[in-house]
Enzyme design. Structure first.
Site, PDB file in Angstrom:
ATOM      1  N   ASP A  87    -135.107  56.337 -37.117  1.00  0.00           N
ATOM      2  CA  ASP A  87    -134.147  56.358 -36.010  1.00  0.00           C
ATOM      3  C   ASP A  87    -133.481  57.724 -35.885  1.00  0.00           C
ATOM      4  OD1 ASP A  87    -132.767  55.740 -38.503  1.00  0.00           O
ATOM      5  OD2 ASP A  87    -130.963  55.379 -37.303  1.00  0.00           O
ATOM      6  N   GLU A 182    -130.820  54.097 -40.140  1.00  0.00           N
ATOM      7  CA  GLU A 182    -130.087  54.896 -41.138  1.00  0.00           C
ATOM      8  C   GLU A 182    -128.848  55.517 -40.521  1.00  0.00           C
ATOM      9  OE1 GLU A 182    -129.060  58.573 -43.488  1.00  0.00           O
ATOM     10  OE2 GLU A 182    -129.564  58.380 -41.374  1.00  0.00           O
TER      11      GLU A 182
HETATM   12 ZN   LIG Z   1    -131.359  61.605 -41.646  1.00  0.00          ZN
END
Ligand SMILES: [Zn+2]
Length: 416
Positions: A87, A182
């Site tokens: 992401d 994340e």
């Molecule tokens: Zn990163």
């Protein structure tokens, strides 16, 4: 067909994988699955074993050990993992990324073609000078680039293909994971360490070539809530208790000199982060950060002292403090992890770099994995200026990271 990390990188950044805060789904955005599913296919194509995606979107695969039965280390080398996130940050658009390969970079400031107000300045980017005469990649200035962390994805994929295609590179079982979310702090929420089966892992999610990370902040969130009493201002005399005024007095007393904007290196901070309120109720979220975990107690005491000072000034307001644990310095759990740290240090040298340990003034997916029992320090990728439109990538740095990953896999055989 062997692909360069740059070819892979340019393919991955064109896929929009931005994650989103406060989503009710996992992954937070379905579009992350576009890249995650592609990676399953690509892992199968390069010959990785067990390539699969689970119901949360985690992609895992194995580069199986090629240690021959006659080898003295046969059966003795633990499985080692490499992890990257797909992401990109919600802070800047990741849709329609148009990567520009500048080959070679010849020095000076870079005005980006899609928005001439976006300039990558030599004066703000000391790493640029190490890339004169070499290719670098930028966005067109209207989006972020996505080196964070698609460079890490490309590095792991290329290293996996290298290990799978050359039997002379002897290694134990290598486990691969690509994760969503994340950037919104949810990357390891459903990560099954046991199923992953690695004894030690590395995130490939750093930046400057040669920099390695085995220390992060320890982090708590302090939430102050002031309860007041609201009434129409026209008839408020002697009745209204304005929680905003009490909170303002608290904020004014928070120590300036231990704020993020006035600290660096190993220094801790107290950071007022989100403020919301009206007369009846005001809340303030404060980030508490210290490399030294017991230091978080000291930061909490500082806040308690401020509250104790302000409370008598607003006797009818009710002030509450709540502390929420966020993540812990991975170094607290690294004592038994010296082999894995030695391997990454030595591998960086063998890749022709001067390694340096740099503390991260933040957390990583590795902080959470380490705390949950899988030691996971972090390796550089060659990217710079994450989360914004001036993000750029050193192609040279990315290929050095590929070499480092391959050397780590081989060094675990030597050092086990
Ligand atoms: Zn990163």
């Amino acid at each position: 067909m062997k692909q360069t990390p740059l070819e892979r990188f340019l393919r991955y950044v064109k896929i929009d994988t931005q994650s989103k805060d406060d989503s009710t789904t996992y992954p937070s955005t379905a579009k992350q699955l576009d890249l995650l599913n592609l990676l399953v296919t690509e892992l199968q194509e390069i010959g990785a074993r067990d390539a699969a995606i689970d119901s949360y979107g985690y992609v895992t695969a194995t580069v199986p050990s090629n240690i021959p039965p006659a080898h003295p280390k046969y059966g003795k080398v633990p499985a080692v993992g490499f992890v990257a996130h797909v992401d990109t940050s919600p802070s800047a658009s990741g849709a329609n990324v148009k990567p520009q390969v500048i080959d070679p970079y010849t020095g000076g400031d870079l005005v980006l073609p899609g928005d001439p107000s976006v300039v990558i300045r030599e004066s703000e980017n000391p790493e640029l000078k190490h890339n004169v005469g070499k290719p670098i990649v930028t966005s067109d200035g209207t989006t972020l680039l996505g080196a964070d962390d698609k460079a890490g994805v490309a590095i792991i994929m290329t290293a996996a293909q290298t290990l799978l295609s050359d039997p002379a590179l002897v290694h134990g079982d290598i486990r691969i994971a690509f994760t969503p979310d994340e950037e919104i702090g949810q990357g390891t929420k459903h990560f099954d360490i046991k199923k992953f089966g690695a004894a030690f892992a590395y995130t490939v999610d750093g930046d400057t070539p040669g920099e390695l990370n085995k220390e992060t902040f320890s982090a708590n969130l302090a939430v102050i809530t002031v309860y007041g009493r609201n009434i129409h201002p026209g008839s408020a005399k002697g009745i209204m208790v304005n929680s905003i005024r009490a909170m303002a007095d608290i904020i004014a007393r928070l120590p300036r000199e231990i704020s993020p904007e006035m600290t660096e290196g190993y220094e801790p901070y107290i950071h007022p982060h989100v403020l919301e309120g009206e007369e009846a109720r005001t809340t303030l979220k404060i980030l508490l950060r210290d490399f030294n975990t017991p230091g978080l107690e000291v930061l909490k005491k500082l806040i308690e002292t401020v509250i104790a000072e302000v409370q008598p000034l607003h006797p009818r307001a009710n002030i509450e403090l709540k502390i929420i644990e966020q993540y812990r310095n991975m170094k607290d759990y690294m004592e038994s992890a010296s082999t894995g740290l030695d391997c990454m240090w030595e591998a960086t040298k063998r890749a022709g770099m001067d390694p340096v340990w740099v503390p991260i003034r933040g957390g990583t997916d590795g902080s959470r994995l380490t705390e949950k029992g899988l030691p996971t320090p972090n390796i550089f990728t060659g990217g710079q200026n994450y989360h914004g439109t001036t993000e750029w990538l050193s192609v040279w740095g990315m290929s050095k990271a590929v070499d480092t990953v391959v050397h780590i896999a081989r060094l675990w055989v030597e050092k086990s």
